[in-house]
Design an enzyme around this catalytic site. Structure first.
Site, PDB file in Angstrom:
ATOM      1  CE  LYS A   1      17.519-100.260 -23.695  1.00  0.00           C
ATOM      2  NZ  LYS A   1      17.524 -99.202 -25.031  1.00  0.00           N
TER       3      LYS A   1
ATOM      4  CG  ASP B   1      14.601 -99.715 -27.020  1.00  0.00           C
ATOM      5  OD1 ASP B   1      13.867 -98.523 -28.121  1.00  0.00           O
ATOM      6  OD2 ASP B   1      13.859 -98.730 -26.521  1.00  0.00           O
TER       7      ASP B   1
ATOM      8  CD  GLU C   1      10.655 -99.588 -26.397  1.00  0.00           C
ATOM      9  OE1 GLU C   1      11.097 -98.507 -25.929  1.00  0.00           O
ATOM     10  OE2 GLU C   1      10.660-100.170 -25.122  1.00  0.00           O
TER      11      GLU C   1
ATOM     12  CG  ASP D   1      10.756 -94.796 -26.119  1.00  0.00           C
ATOM     13  OD1 ASP D   1      10.483 -93.709 -25.111  1.00  0.00           O
ATOM     14  OD2 ASP D   1      12.040 -95.281 -25.677  1.00  0.00           O
TER      15      ASP D   1
ATOM     16  CE  LYS E   1      12.996 -93.752 -21.264  1.00  0.00           C
ATOM     17  NZ  LYS E   1      12.686 -94.954 -22.567  1.00  0.00           N
TER      18      LYS E   1
HETATM   19  O1  LIG Z   1      12.304 -98.701 -21.153  1.00  0.00           O
HETATM   20  C1  LIG Z   1      13.303 -99.519 -20.239  1.00  0.00           C
HETATM   21  O2  LIG Z   1      12.756-101.013 -20.127  1.00  0.00           O
HETATM   22  C2  LIG Z   1      14.368 -99.224 -19.556  1.00  0.00           C
HETATM   23  C3  LIG Z   1      14.820 -98.078 -19.687  1.00  0.00           C
HETATM   24  C4  LIG Z   1      15.204 -97.616 -21.158  1.00  0.00           C
HETATM   25  O3  LIG Z   1      15.467 -98.300 -22.056  1.00  0.00           O
HETATM   26  C5  LIG Z   1      15.758 -96.027 -20.888  1.00  0.00           C
HETATM   27  C6  LIG Z   1      16.327 -95.226 -20.730  1.00  0.00           C
HETATM   28  C7  LIG Z   1      16.338 -94.075 -20.147  1.00  0.00           C
HETATM   29  C8  LIG Z   1      16.693 -93.553 -21.649  1.00  0.00           C
HETATM   30  C9  LIG Z   1      17.007 -94.425 -22.174  1.00  0.00           C
HETATM   31  C10 LIG Z   1      16.637 -95.391 -22.572  1.00  0.00           C
HETATM   32  C11 LIG Z   1      15.844 -96.129 -24.317  1.00  0.00           C
HETATM   33  O4  LIG Z   1      14.487 -96.460 -24.300  1.00  0.00           O
HETATM   34  O5  LIG Z   1      16.512 -96.937 -24.596  1.00  0.00           O
HETATM   35 MG   LIG Z   2      13.835 -96.545 -26.285  1.00  0.00          MG
END
Ligand SMILES: O=C(O)CCC(=O)c1ccccc1C(=O)O
Ligand SMILES: [Mg+2]
Length: 324
Positions: free
Chosen positions: A135, A163, A192, A215, A237
């Site tokens: 992240k 991300d 992302e 995403d 998702k």
């Molecule tokens: O995508 C992954 O690897 C884990 C899940 C994840 O990052 C996420 C899970 C729930 C809500 C938002 C996010 C996100 O993309 O930050």
């Molecule tokens: Mg994300």
């Protein structure tokens, strides 16, 4: 003969799970049980606060209406249902019809939001293709760039997923990119959503040679899957997208456009997470899904996740709130 039950769950989370602006102390949702001809199947409905537009209460009410229709043998219109409800019910129906294969892809991309040294240890233990996710966008963009570059240098055979969840201005995104050595940029499988505006993210990809993935943009009104320079993947998702049929259609569109589709969690319990791993193995067999979210919980639900030591709450401990 058909019957259906709806159970409510509230699961304690690990301290410090933050969703956008809110701390998630308990995960709330529903488990549905479908019965037909001595066969039983389960599904999870768990709208994610700050991400889903529907609340858990609204989802539970809608689930009762749709399950009543299912018991009566009526045609269901899951495209008109809330995404979380459509996903949970379609999973249970697919399970009942033995359409959702049993084998799952339980290889996860280890998720790092803190100490990168922990990630190096986990990656060195990982068999086969090394894929990790960090992240970014929460601290200084420059720090993110230094950490990512250090990992790419330390583990050259790794594919790194990043991300940013739309946290950067174009300037900050550039500050990040400046620290990633040009020869390491292809080690980034995708980043992302670097910027708030998809057009800025696209321009970033084209200027830096760092591939991006959609995403949040996948859930924007009017989104269409298409091949664009610098776009490598779309993140799916299912709890935020809808029925299995809708998810599979998106995966097929991604593949037709030459994009990778990555099944990812919306912090479902171990029950939903197992079904996501099975969906991933079925529809995206060569791609590591984004399912490393079990460690955000203090307990598991009904089914355990491989190698997870957390206690499992059985169905018998949940409140049945409705049945037909
Ligand atoms: O995508 C992954 O690897 C884990 C899940 C994840 O990052 C996420 C899970 C729930 C809500 C938002 C996010 C996100 O993309 O930050
Ligand atoms: Mg994300």
């Amino acid at each position: 003969m058909r019957s259906a039950k709806l159970f409510q769950y509230q699961l304690p989370m690990d301290s410090g799970v933050i969703l956008r602006d809110q701390r998630l102390i308990t995960r709330e949702g529903w488990v549905i049980e479908l019965c037909q001809d001595q066969q039983r199947a389960y599904g999870e409905i768990a709208p994610l606060p700050e991400f889903s537009l529907e609340t858990a209460t609204e989802a539970g009410e809608q689930a009762q209406q749709i399950l009543s229709q299912w018991v009566a043998g009526e045609e269901l219109d899951l495209d008109a249902a809330f995404p979380s409800v459509a996903f949970g019910i379609s999973c249970a129906i697919a399970e009942l019809a033995a359409e959702l294969p049993e084998t799952g892809n339980y290889l996860v991309a280890p998720l790092c939001s803190g100490d990168p040294d922990d990630l190096v240890v986990r990656l060195n233990q990982m068999p086969g293709n090394k894929v990790a996710k960090i992240k970014v966008g929460m601290y200084e963009a420059v720090r993110d760039g230094i950490v990512a570059n250090m990992l790419l240098e330390a583990i050259p055979d790794m594919q790194l997923r990043l991300d940013a969840n739309r946290q950067w201005t174009p300037l900050k995104a550039q500050q990040f990119a400046k620290y990633i050595k040009p020869e390491h940029r292809s080690g980034i499988a995708f980043l992302e959503e670097p910027c708030r505006l998809p057009s800025d993210s696209l321009a970033f990809a084209q200027q830096t040679g760092i591939n991006i993935a959609w995403d949040e943009t996948v859930r924007d009104v009017g989104f269409e899957v298409k091949a664009e320079p610098g776009v490598a993947a779309i993140i799916i998702k299912p709890t935020l997208i809808g029925s299995l049929a809708r998810c599979i259609a998106l995966i097929e569109q991604a593949h037709a456009a030459g994009l990778t589709a990555v099944i990812s969690s919306s912090i479902e319990s171990s029950l939903g997470l197992n079904q996501l791993a099975r969906l991933a193995q079925w529809q995206t067999p060569n791609v590591i899904p984004g399912l490393d979210t079990m460690q955000l919980f203090q307990v598991q639900l009904i089914q355990s996740w491989p190698d997870c030591e957390l206690p499992v709450v059985p169905l018998s401990e949940l409140d049945m709130v409705w049945h037909k």
